[in-house]
Design an enzyme around this catalytic site. Structure first.
Site, PDB file in Angstrom:
ATOM      1  N   CYS A  38      46.882  42.545  32.384  1.00  0.00           N
ATOM      2  CA  CYS A  38      45.622  41.928  32.765  1.00  0.00           C
ATOM      3  C   CYS A  38      44.569  42.665  31.964  1.00  0.00           C
ATOM      4  O   CYS A  38      44.600  43.893  31.856  1.00  0.00           O
ATOM      5  CB  CYS A  38      45.388  42.097  34.261  1.00  0.00           C
ATOM      6  SG  CYS A  38      43.915  41.260  34.841  1.00  0.00           S
ATOM      7  N   HIS A  60      40.443  36.140  38.011  1.00  0.00           N
ATOM      8  CA  HIS A  60      40.358  35.821  36.587  1.00  0.00           C
ATOM      9  C   HIS A  60      39.221  34.832  36.334  1.00  0.00           C
ATOM     10  O   HIS A  60      38.948  33.957  37.159  1.00  0.00           O
ATOM     11  CB  HIS A  60      41.687  35.246  36.092  1.00  0.00           C
ATOM     12  CG  HIS A  60      42.800  36.231  36.159  1.00  0.00           C
ATOM     13  ND1 HIS A  60      44.124  35.865  36.293  1.00  0.00           N
ATOM     14  CD2 HIS A  60      42.792  37.585  36.122  1.00  0.00           C
ATOM     15  CE1 HIS A  60      44.880  36.945  36.328  1.00  0.00           C
ATOM     16  NE2 HIS A  60      44.090  38.000  36.227  1.00  0.00           N
ATOM     17  N   HIS A 102      38.705  37.123  31.204  1.00  0.00           N
ATOM     18  CA  HIS A 102      39.483  38.064  32.016  1.00  0.00           C
ATOM     19  C   HIS A 102      40.720  37.337  32.519  1.00  0.00           C
ATOM     20  O   HIS A 102      40.625  36.433  33.360  1.00  0.00           O
ATOM     21  CB  HIS A 102      38.640  38.567  33.195  1.00  0.00           C
ATOM     22  CG  HIS A 102      39.389  39.436  34.155  1.00  0.00           C
ATOM     23  ND1 HIS A 102      39.138  39.468  35.502  1.00  0.00           N
ATOM     24  CD2 HIS A 102      40.394  40.330  33.951  1.00  0.00           C
ATOM     25  CE1 HIS A 102      39.944  40.329  36.092  1.00  0.00           C
ATOM     26  NE2 HIS A 102      40.718  40.863  35.174  1.00  0.00           N
ATOM     27  N   GLY A 141      31.602  42.777  35.790  1.00  0.00           N
ATOM     28  CA  GLY A 141      31.148  42.914  37.159  1.00  0.00           C
ATOM     29  C   GLY A 141      31.824  41.855  38.016  1.00  0.00           C
ATOM     30  O   GLY A 141      33.022  41.616  37.900  1.00  0.00           O
ATOM     31  N   SER A 142      31.074  41.197  38.849  1.00  0.00           N
ATOM     32  CA  SER A 142      31.614  40.112  39.650  1.00  0.00           C
ATOM     33  C   SER A 142      30.776  38.871  39.386  1.00  0.00           C
ATOM     34  O   SER A 142      29.703  38.947  38.798  1.00  0.00           O
ATOM     35  CB  SER A 142      31.568  40.471  41.140  1.00  0.00           C
ATOM     36  OG  SER A 142      30.237  40.764  41.529  1.00  0.00           O
ATOM     37  N   HIS A 195      37.628  49.759  35.166  1.00  0.00           N
ATOM     38  CA  HIS A 195      37.933  48.441  34.582  1.00  0.00           C
ATOM     39  C   HIS A 195      37.043  47.337  35.141  1.00  0.00           C
ATOM     40  O   HIS A 195      37.141  46.194  34.705  1.00  0.00           O
ATOM     41  CB  HIS A 195      39.389  48.088  34.810  1.00  0.00           C
ATOM     42  CG  HIS A 195      39.702  47.456  36.149  1.00  0.00           C
ATOM     43  ND1 HIS A 195      39.332  48.012  37.353  1.00  0.00           N
ATOM     44  CD2 HIS A 195      40.346  46.298  36.456  1.00  0.00           C
ATOM     45  CE1 HIS A 195      39.745  47.238  38.334  1.00  0.00           C
ATOM     46  NE2 HIS A 195      40.356  46.190  37.832  1.00  0.00           N
ATOM     47  N   GLY A 200      35.405  46.752  41.110  1.00  0.00           N
ATOM     48  CA  GLY A 200      36.307  47.179  42.172  1.00  0.00           C
ATOM     49  C   GLY A 200      36.005  46.441  43.474  1.00  0.00           C
ATOM     50  O   GLY A 200      34.847  46.317  43.883  1.00  0.00           O
TER      51      GLY A 200
END
Length: 475
Positions: free
Chosen positions: A96, A200, A231, A373-374, A398, A401
């Site tokens: 990944c 992803h 991702h 990030g998100s 990475h 989290g």
């Protein structure tokens, strides 16, 4: 559990019981408190310290959280002589990873076309489970990819020489198709160029901040420039490889399993047939993941050409990094150079300037580190830090989290409200599943700015640029 602050943002769990080395936690007090609240992350990093051959210390990075056996955000380096390989230290989604593409466009060039862009990308890149891939492949093609990775993509006209030069390991590790279970190969057919599901994503971003002008220029990044972040990993193929080898290890080492503090740490001694078969299969799955991200890169290039008239070669790969892998590397331990197998589980390689494994184009600047990030929050490009080799075996975080489980996130957020709020912030989101949107809500993740601040202050990954989402597609 005893844990001591040994320096700013550096905590240590002292060696005790079956631990062979201490455990190190790199986090600010707020991030450490989140790990304490979760409970098991610190226990997992402590358990990893019991692995045979482990060197210096077991590490958990600022984005650390609960994983399978190893914490996500975990690093463990074991001696090639007398050490072991553990699938839990790599993860089910082998390789990944993340790649960033730079485009010749500025934000003003795409503004007003965000909805068209997200729709076209969603049409071109299959999302979700079992939805096919952008590049058509058969069973023989999968064998070629498992063995040659990005080199196969180049040979088949799906990549350029520059793409290979800007991938970690050149996009190829010594994978062996014969070591990959047949069920895994079957799952890989027609999946090359597919995003998958869960966390992803494929995201169009705007560079909003540049912190290091010289390094950003070396990476080809500029303020207000449009970039694309991908991702994804090895899809069902990598999951099947991990699953089948865990079962094999459990069958072949039953006494070991019974002795472990957590059976999810099951390992095989380096040099045993089981360990070497797994390593060759894992490298094959890593090659598959690089090919998968490359195929999606081709889809992005097509979408930008169709919508904005950009030449496909003008959408260039900045870098591609994996964050679920174990690789043989040389590191200094107590003044001695040693060959180690470095497990990175939700951790990004972050080699500093001058390291021979950094691509020539970036050797003076340091390896690019891509840290998403998100959905709806910033992502970052860092550079490998000068202290990364000393502190973390050349590694950093990475991503942000996870803070909340997917189950909890679905209770706390609804897809409709999230998409409406993000649209109001200029972020266009399209996903196959509303549940995925809720699971991946920004509030389900830690503060990525804080994760990056710790990495930068420790000198394991230094800030180069920050990006803001424009359009996001998910499975």
């Amino acid at each position: 559990m005893e844990i001591t602050e040994v320096a700013e943002d550096v905590y240590e769990i002292p060696r005790s019981g079956d631990m062979r080395v201490p455990a190190r936690v790199y986090a600010s007090e707020p991030l450490l408190e989140k790990m304490r609240e979760e409970g098991q992350t610190l226990e997992q990093v402590r358990n990893v310290a019991t692995l045979p051959g482990i060197q210096k210390y077991s590490v958990v990075l600022p984005d650390g959280h609960l994983g399978y056996g190893f914490p996500i955000g975990g690093v463990a380096a074991v001696d090639m002589d007398g050490g072991a390989i553990s699938p839990g230290g790599i993860g089910f989604d082998i390789n990944c990873g993340v790649r960033v593409l730079r485009t010749p466009l500025d934000y003003g060039d795409v503004r007003g076309s965000e909805e068209d862009l997200v729709e076209r990308l969603y049409d071109l890149v299959p999302c979700g489970l079992g939805k096919g891939g952008y590049v058509r492949t058969d069973r023989d093609d999968v064998d070629g990819i498992l063995e040659r990775g990005m080199e196969w993509m180049l040979e088949e006209g799906h990549a350029t020489e520059a793409d290979l030069e800007h991938c970690e390991e050149g996009g190829r590790l010594p994978g062996d198709p014969d070591a990959v279970p047949e069920n895994a190969k079957k799952r890989g057919v027609k999946q090359v160029g597919s995003l998958g599901s869960g966390n992803h994503f494929l995201e169009v971003q705007r560079v909003t901040d540049v912190y290091d002008d010289a390094t950003a220029a070396a990476y080809g990044l500029r303020e207000d420039g449009v970039v694309v972040m991908i991702h994804s990993g090895s899809r069902g193929l990598g999951h099947q490889v991990c699953q089948e080898y865990i079962r094999r290890f459990e069958r072949e080492y039953p006494d070991l399993v019974d002795s472990l503090p957590d059976r999810q740490l099951v390992y095989a001694p380096i040099g045993d047939d089981a360990a070497e078969d797994y390593r060759r299969a894992m490298y094959g799955a890593a090659n598959f993941a690089w090919a998968n991200r490359q195929a999606m890169t081709q889809a992005v290039r097509r979408a930008f050409r169709e919508l904005f008239g950009t030449a496909e070669e003008s959408v260039e790969l900045v870098y591609d990094v994996c964050h679920n892998i174990a690789k043989e590397e040389t590191h200094e331990v107590d003044g001695e150079r040693k060959d180690l197998l470095v497990h990175r589980k939700g951790a990004t390689r972050a080699f500093p300037a001058g390291h021979p494994q950094v691509p020539p184009a970036y050797r003076d600047a340091g390896q690019p580190v891509l840290l998403p990030g998100s959905m709806g929050t910033h992502s970052y490009v860092l550079a490998g830090g000068e202290r990364s080799m000393e502190l973390s075996f050349g590694s950093t975080a990475h991503g942000a989290g996870r803070l909340k489980s997917r189950t909890q996130a679905k209770k706390d957020y609804t897809a409709g409200d999230l998409k409406q709020r993000l649209r109001g912030e200029g972020v266009y989101v399209k996903a196959r599943s509303g549940a995925t949107v809720a699971e991946e809500a920004p509030g389900a993740y830690k503060d990525v700015d804080e994760v990056v601040r710790v990495s930068d202050r420790l000198g394991i990954g230094t800030k180069v640029a920050r990006m803001r989402p424009v359009a996001n597609i998910k499975g």
